[in-house]
Motif scaffolding. Sequence first.
Motif, mmCIF file in Angstrom:
data_model
loop_
_atom_site.group_PDB
_atom_site.id
_atom_site.type_symbol
_atom_site.label_atom_id
_atom_site.label_comp_id
_atom_site.label_asym_id
_atom_site.label_seq_id
_atom_site.Cartn_x
_atom_site.Cartn_y
_atom_site.Cartn_z
ATOM 1 N N VAL A 1 0.849 -1.202 0.000
ATOM 2 C CA VAL A 1 0.000 0.000 0.000
ATOM 3 C C VAL A 1 0.877 1.242 0.000
ATOM 4 O O VAL A 1 2.040 1.219 0.409
ATOM 5 N N GLY A 2 0.291 2.339 -0.456
ATOM 6 C CA GLY A 2 0.958 3.626 -0.391
ATOM 7 C C GLY A 2 0.528 4.378 0.848
ATOM 8 O O GLY A 2 -0.508 4.057 1.451
ATOM 9 N N ILE B 1 -9.231 3.021 0.396
ATOM 10 C CA ILE B 1 -8.547 4.014 1.214
ATOM 11 C C ILE B 1 -8.686 3.589 2.671
ATOM 12 O O ILE B 1 -9.779 3.227 3.124
ATOM 13 N N CYS C 1 -1.522 9.972 -5.317
ATOM 14 C CA CYS C 1 -2.018 8.604 -5.119
ATOM 15 C C CYS C 1 -1.954 7.797 -6.403
ATOM 16 O O CYS C 1 -1.581 6.614 -6.379
ATOM 17 N N LEU D 1 0.175 8.421 2.626
ATOM 18 C CA LEU D 1 0.267 9.873 2.649
ATOM 19 C C LEU D 1 0.347 10.301 4.103
ATOM 20 O O LEU D 1 -0.265 9.690 4.978
ATOM 21 N N ALA E 1 0.949 0.132 -5.552
ATOM 22 C CA ALA E 1 0.125 0.258 -4.345
ATOM 23 C C ALA E 1 -1.275 -0.274 -4.605
ATOM 24 O O ALA E 1 -1.946 0.136 -5.557
ATOM 25 N N ILE F 1 -4.389 2.863 -0.290
ATOM 26 C CA ILE F 1 -3.726 4.065 0.196
ATOM 27 C C ILE F 1 -4.059 4.268 1.672
ATOM 28 O O ILE F 1 -5.232 4.275 2.058
ATOM 29 N N LEU G 1 1.448 6.513 -6.851
ATOM 30 C CA LEU G 1 1.719 5.372 -5.972
ATOM 31 C C LEU G 1 1.061 4.097 -6.512
ATOM 32 O O LEU G 1 1.652 3.011 -6.462
ATOM 33 N N ILE G 2 -0.149 4.224 -7.030
ATOM 34 C CA ILE G 2 -0.847 3.070 -7.606
ATOM 35 C C ILE G 2 -0.076 2.530 -8.811
ATOM 36 O O ILE G 2 0.045 1.314 -9.002
ATOM 37 N N TYR H 1 -3.474 15.711 -4.306
ATOM 38 C CA TYR H 1 -3.399 14.445 -3.575
ATOM 39 C C TYR H 1 -3.783 13.267 -4.458
ATOM 40 O O TYR H 1 -3.167 12.195 -4.383
#
Length: 237
Positions: free
Chosen positions: A126-127, A220, A188, A129, A196, A199, A191-192, A184
């Motif tokens: 997963v990512g 999320i 994301c 933030l 990821a 998130i 990252l995906i 944001y």
Amino acid sequence: MTRPTKMKTIGILGGMSNQATSEYYRMINDLVNQRLGGWEIAETLIQGVNFGNIEYYVRNGLWEESRVYIEEKAKGAELGGADILICVSNTMHRVLDNIEQIVSIPFIHISDPTGSAIKKAGLSKVGILGTKPVMEADYIKQRFKQKFAVDVISPNENDQVIVDRIIFDELVRREITDASKHAYIKVCEDLISKGAQGIILGCTEIFLLLKPEDLPQVPIFNTTELHARAAVDLALT
């Protein structure tokens, strides 16, 4: 129902920020009311801190100073009658690694309910933030890896600066803008693209800006809500 209603007092280390603290208080009370009905809400003790101190310590990397500050507040919460302790900041968990030696009441680490949710969803990468210390350091990532076999990846350096700035300059003041939401979402999506499968909203104000419908392609994980639920589960057992 026998009065007073039997439940544990949830000690909330708050003020990091006041926006996150108010959301925790709302969520915890709503969750207890959903479980018990009527006019029931949680028994809580908020040990607030001055966010100005936290911002100064974090910006200047003064982790030992922040440790002393937060540990004293944790002791105050226990002395005030808290039966359970939670801290409303992912960032400040960096200095709570020895909290079991400071207080004798149970402490619910913010990463654990999220790790359980990720594992239940069957995800392995997963990512995240959060503030820059959360995204660049290992203290959160190692916990997810060691306890839940989940790999956590962070945005690139430039994106970390963007995410961190929005938190400190906007979200802690509850300033919500479409431009920041789009920024944001872009982070994301990057990252995906790097693998990821979900998130983590690893800052307790981010859910004010980023909603599940903004990123429908992956789940999320809202650390604020998951943490509040874990506190209520323990308080009502």
